[in-house]
Design a protein around this motif. Sequence first.
Motif, PDB file in Angstrom:
ATOM      1  N   LEU A  40       0.840  -1.193   0.000  1.00  0.00           N
ATOM      2  CA  LEU A  40       0.000   0.000   0.000  1.00  0.00           C
ATOM      3  C   LEU A  40       0.882   1.252   0.000  1.00  0.00           C
ATOM      4  O   LEU A  40       1.766   1.398   0.837  1.00  0.00           O
ATOM      5  CB  LEU A  40      -0.943   0.020   1.197  1.00  0.00           C
ATOM      6  CG  LEU A  40      -2.042  -1.041   1.207  1.00  0.00           C
ATOM      7  CD1 LEU A  40      -2.946  -0.853   2.417  1.00  0.00           C
ATOM      8  CD2 LEU A  40      -2.863  -0.989  -0.070  1.00  0.00           C
TER       9      LEU A  40
ATOM     10  N   LYS B 293      -0.926   6.348  -3.998  1.00  0.00           N
ATOM     11  CA  LYS B 293      -1.783   5.479  -4.799  1.00  0.00           C
ATOM     12  C   LYS B 293      -2.931   4.879  -3.988  1.00  0.00           C
ATOM     13  O   LYS B 293      -4.007   4.646  -4.524  1.00  0.00           O
ATOM     14  CB  LYS B 293      -0.970   4.339  -5.418  1.00  0.00           C
ATOM     15  CG  LYS B 293       0.034   4.790  -6.437  1.00  0.00           C
ATOM     16  CD  LYS B 293       0.845   3.613  -6.928  1.00  0.00           C
ATOM     17  CE  LYS B 293       1.984   4.085  -7.811  1.00  0.00           C
ATOM     18  NZ  LYS B 293       2.901   2.992  -8.119  1.00  0.00           N
ATOM     19  N   HIS B 294      -2.696   4.609  -2.713  1.00  0.00           N
ATOM     20  CA  HIS B 294      -3.717   3.999  -1.852  1.00  0.00           C
ATOM     21  C   HIS B 294      -4.057   4.929  -0.690  1.00  0.00           C
ATOM     22  O   HIS B 294      -4.341   4.485   0.415  1.00  0.00           O
ATOM     23  CB  HIS B 294      -3.219   2.647  -1.328  1.00  0.00           C
ATOM     24  CG  HIS B 294      -2.770   1.735  -2.431  1.00  0.00           C
ATOM     25  ND1 HIS B 294      -1.451   1.525  -2.745  1.00  0.00           N
ATOM     26  CD2 HIS B 294      -3.484   1.004  -3.310  1.00  0.00           C
ATOM     27  CE1 HIS B 294      -1.363   0.691  -3.763  1.00  0.00           C
ATOM     28  NE2 HIS B 294      -2.585   0.353  -4.125  1.00  0.00           N
TER      29      HIS B 294
ATOM     30  N   LYS C 207      -7.454   4.475   1.346  1.00  0.00           N
ATOM     31  CA  LYS C 207      -7.468   3.307   2.225  1.00  0.00           C
ATOM     32  C   LYS C 207      -6.562   3.518   3.441  1.00  0.00           C
ATOM     33  O   LYS C 207      -6.948   3.237   4.577  1.00  0.00           O
ATOM     34  CB  LYS C 207      -7.027   2.061   1.446  1.00  0.00           C
ATOM     35  CG  LYS C 207      -7.133   0.782   2.234  1.00  0.00           C
ATOM     36  CD  LYS C 207      -6.856  -0.426   1.368  1.00  0.00           C
ATOM     37  CE  LYS C 207      -7.132  -1.697   2.147  1.00  0.00           C
ATOM     38  NZ  LYS C 207      -7.074  -2.875   1.315  1.00  0.00           N
TER      39      LYS C 207
END
Length: 147
Positions: free
Chosen positions: A34, A38-39, A42
């Motif tokens: 992760l 990009k994540h 989350k």
Amino acid sequence: MKVVAFLTAAFVTLAAPDTSFAEMLSQAQKYTGLHEVKHNKKLRAALGINPARTPWCGHFMGLIARTVGRKPPESYGIARSWLRFGAPVRLAYAKPGDVIVVRAGRSYHVGILAALSKSRAQVIGGNQSGRVQLSYFSRGQVVAVRR
């Protein structure tokens, strides 16, 4: 009677294997890859901070510790605060799943020991090149091992 109960509880605690640290390693591995950009959504939801703007290795460790039922240090977002987590362990006796605090220059980093060789510690943690990943640190950089 209280003494017998105390001794029984102490024996059970010492005889039972401490799986919380193995669980910490297992939980951390679930987040491998992760990335803070990009994540971001989350990670932001899991950590409670924006990892693209805040140093987050300590926040990641707080998440992992709470997930396995451990209490992180009071200022867990600061890597150096993990010097007070759990009990100290000599590096020679470190096991996968132990918390490792390393020093790089003037700053600190915290993660979970995945493996230890004669020269390096393989550590999984957050904010390692902007993501959760395995990284290598020289044994000389290790300032604390906590269990």
